[in-house]
Design an enzyme around this catalytic site. Structure first.
Site, PDB file in Angstrom:
ATOM      1  N   TYR A  98       0.861  -1.183   0.000  1.00  0.00           N
ATOM      2  CA  TYR A  98       0.000   0.000   0.000  1.00  0.00           C
ATOM      3  C   TYR A  98       0.900   1.238   0.000  1.00  0.00           C
ATOM      4  O   TYR A  98       1.380   1.680   1.044  1.00  0.00           O
ATOM      5  CB  TYR A  98      -0.911   0.043   1.226  1.00  0.00           C
ATOM      6  CG  TYR A  98      -1.809  -1.158   1.428  1.00  0.00           C
ATOM      7  CD1 TYR A  98      -2.045  -2.073   0.418  1.00  0.00           C
ATOM      8  CD2 TYR A  98      -2.426  -1.378   2.656  1.00  0.00           C
ATOM      9  CE1 TYR A  98      -2.870  -3.175   0.616  1.00  0.00           C
ATOM     10  CE2 TYR A  98      -3.261  -2.462   2.862  1.00  0.00           C
ATOM     11  CZ  TYR A  98      -3.467  -3.368   1.848  1.00  0.00           C
ATOM     12  OH  TYR A  98      -4.281  -4.453   2.056  1.00  0.00           O
ATOM     13  N   TYR A 154     -11.371  -9.690   3.823  1.00  0.00           N
ATOM     14  CA  TYR A 154     -11.295  -8.346   3.252  1.00  0.00           C
ATOM     15  C   TYR A 154     -12.314  -8.221   2.121  1.00  0.00           C
ATOM     16  O   TYR A 154     -12.913  -9.212   1.699  1.00  0.00           O
ATOM     17  CB  TYR A 154      -9.874  -8.000   2.793  1.00  0.00           C
ATOM     18  CG  TYR A 154      -9.287  -8.830   1.667  1.00  0.00           C
ATOM     19  CD1 TYR A 154      -9.671  -8.639   0.347  1.00  0.00           C
ATOM     20  CD2 TYR A 154      -8.299  -9.770   1.921  1.00  0.00           C
ATOM     21  CE1 TYR A 154      -9.118  -9.364  -0.693  1.00  0.00           C
ATOM     22  CE2 TYR A 154      -7.721 -10.509   0.895  1.00  0.00           C
ATOM     23  CZ  TYR A 154      -8.138 -10.295  -0.409  1.00  0.00           C
ATOM     24  OH  TYR A 154      -7.585 -11.033  -1.438  1.00  0.00           O
ATOM     25  N   PRO A 212     -15.280  -6.890   2.540  1.00  0.00           N
ATOM     26  CA  PRO A 212     -16.556  -7.359   3.088  1.00  0.00           C
ATOM     27  C   PRO A 212     -17.774  -6.662   2.496  1.00  0.00           C
ATOM     28  O   PRO A 212     -18.873  -7.218   2.487  1.00  0.00           O
ATOM     29  CB  PRO A 212     -16.433  -7.058   4.587  1.00  0.00           C
ATOM     30  CG  PRO A 212     -15.492  -5.901   4.650  1.00  0.00           C
ATOM     31  CD  PRO A 212     -14.485  -6.169   3.564  1.00  0.00           C
ATOM     32  N   LEU A 213     -17.567  -5.454   1.983  1.00  0.00           N
ATOM     33  CA  LEU A 213     -18.675  -4.720   1.376  1.00  0.00           C
ATOM     34  C   LEU A 213     -18.626  -4.801  -0.153  1.00  0.00           C
ATOM     35  O   LEU A 213     -19.374  -4.102  -0.837  1.00  0.00           O
ATOM     36  CB  LEU A 213     -18.664  -3.263   1.846  1.00  0.00           C
ATOM     37  CG  LEU A 213     -18.909  -3.093   3.354  1.00  0.00           C
ATOM     38  CD1 LEU A 213     -18.776  -1.628   3.760  1.00  0.00           C
ATOM     39  CD2 LEU A 213     -20.276  -3.638   3.758  1.00  0.00           C
ATOM     40  N   LYS A 231     -25.767   1.542  -2.110  1.00  0.00           N
ATOM     41  CA  LYS A 231     -25.678   2.798  -2.857  1.00  0.00           C
ATOM     42  C   LYS A 231     -25.859   2.633  -4.365  1.00  0.00           C
ATOM     43  O   LYS A 231     -26.077   3.618  -5.072  1.00  0.00           O
ATOM     44  CB  LYS A 231     -24.340   3.481  -2.577  1.00  0.00           C
ATOM     45  CG  LYS A 231     -23.123   2.773  -3.190  1.00  0.00           C
ATOM     46  CD  LYS A 231     -21.841   3.541  -2.887  1.00  0.00           C
ATOM     47  CE  LYS A 231     -20.620   2.887  -3.526  1.00  0.00           C
ATOM     48  NZ  LYS A 231     -19.376   3.643  -3.228  1.00  0.00           N
TER      49      LYS A 231
END
Length: 327
Positions: free
Chosen positions: A59, A205, A207-208, A216
């Site tokens: 990252y 990871y 998770p959404l 949305k």
């Protein structure tokens, strides 16, 4: 409030909602990131009951670790759980995945300096390479644990067979991999059962699911070719519409808890006995604050099952990962 969880066989204890920090200094992953925003993001997490910070060398090629280190200076280090990862080797000028014990040892020492700390709570081998025996790579981390430089051993993006090989000596405490209500391969293929049976924690990871589980998105939209979502199967029909139909079934439960769909989905993970810590990412402090409120939601058993049933058909569809692993 939810109870804290123990990580594997170690003495590391964390709150079950963490923060994924790839948007903290991850300038190679996201455009237009500001360092001050990343620091605010981490502080917002710590100020709202999130104490596990998940970062990685890749990252920002160390920059995320540096910003996390700066952000935690004003906090009690012993109350913070830092997880970081290594395996990406750019020493030849190209990206290579490297699990060689000497390389991993060097990576841990460099991560310690970037983070400004003398120990790392969870250190993951970020990806498996093709050549290094898995137990040998984990053995290098075990030596670092014995030296006090790391407190628990993790592996990330390993297949079930690779996990078993890596855990030959029983040293693995935690596995991190993609898992969500849309990506349940690890459940149907037996990985989560193996982890549960061997007291290995699981940290999912995405998770959404790149925002698809936040409520949305709407139907009848298309994504241009230069948008990464156009490359992800979840955003392609007919799967895309099927996902949105399932998300709609969560809205009534969210309303009953005066919560958002995203908070309700996160609460489902927090109640799932196979999941230890869930680590949604965020780009803005207000998103972190909103996610933290999921820890205040207690789903009933019926609500939990309703959400599970809404996404049950995804268990029968092998989805693979959203993005390709590096070779």
């Amino acid at each position: 409030m939810v109870e804290s969880v123990k990580i594997g066989h170690s003495d590391v204890v964390a709150n079950p909602l963490g923060l994924g920090t790839n948007a903290v200094g991850g300038h190679n992953l996201f455009p237009d990131l500001k360092d001050e925003d990343g620091i605010k993001l981490v502080k917002a997490a710590l100020d709202n009951g999130i104490n596990l910070l998940d970062t990685a060398y890749v990252y920002g090629l160390g920059h995320s670790e540096e910003l996390v280190g700066q952000a935690i200076k004003d906090y009690d280090r012993h109350k913070i759980v830092i997880a970081t990862k290594g395996a990406h080797d750019f020493s030849t000028g190209e990206e290579v995945i490297n699990n060689d014990p000497k390389f991993l040892t060097d990576q841990v020492n460099k991560s310690l300096k970037r983070l400004g700390t003398d120990y790392i709570d969870i250190y993951y081998i970020h990806f498996p390479d093709h050549d290094t025996p898995k137990a040998e790579a984990v053995g290098a981390l075990q030596k670092l644990r014995e030296e006090g430089k790391i407190r628990s051993i993790g592996i990330s993006n390993f297949s079930l067979d690779q996990i078993k090989e890596a855990n030959a000596d029983g040293y693995v405490d935690v596995v991190e991999d993609e898992f969500s209500l849309l990506h349940q391969d690890h459940l149907t293929e037996g990985m989560l059962d193996y982890l549960h049976d061997n007291q290995i924690s699981f940290v999912p990871y995405f998770p959404l699911a790149s925002g698809l589980l936040t409520g949305k998105y709407v139907k009848d939209v298309s994504f241009p070719e230069d948008d990464i979502r156009s490359q992800i199967a979840d955003f392609k029909e007919p799967r895309y519409s099927s996902i949105l139909d399932a998300v709609d079934k969560v809205r009534d439960i969210a309303d009953a808890h005066h919560a958002t769909v995203a908070q309700t989905i996160l609460a489902w993970y927090l109640k799932n006995p196979l999941i230890s810590v869930v680590i949604p990412g965020a780009k803005k402090a207000k998103q972190v604050i909103a996610n933290a409120k999921a820890m205040d939601i207690t789903l009933t058993d019926d609500e939990y099952q309703t959400i599970e049933l809404a996404f049950n058909h995804f268990k029968n569809t092998k989805s693979g990962k959203s993005l390709k692993d590096p070779d």
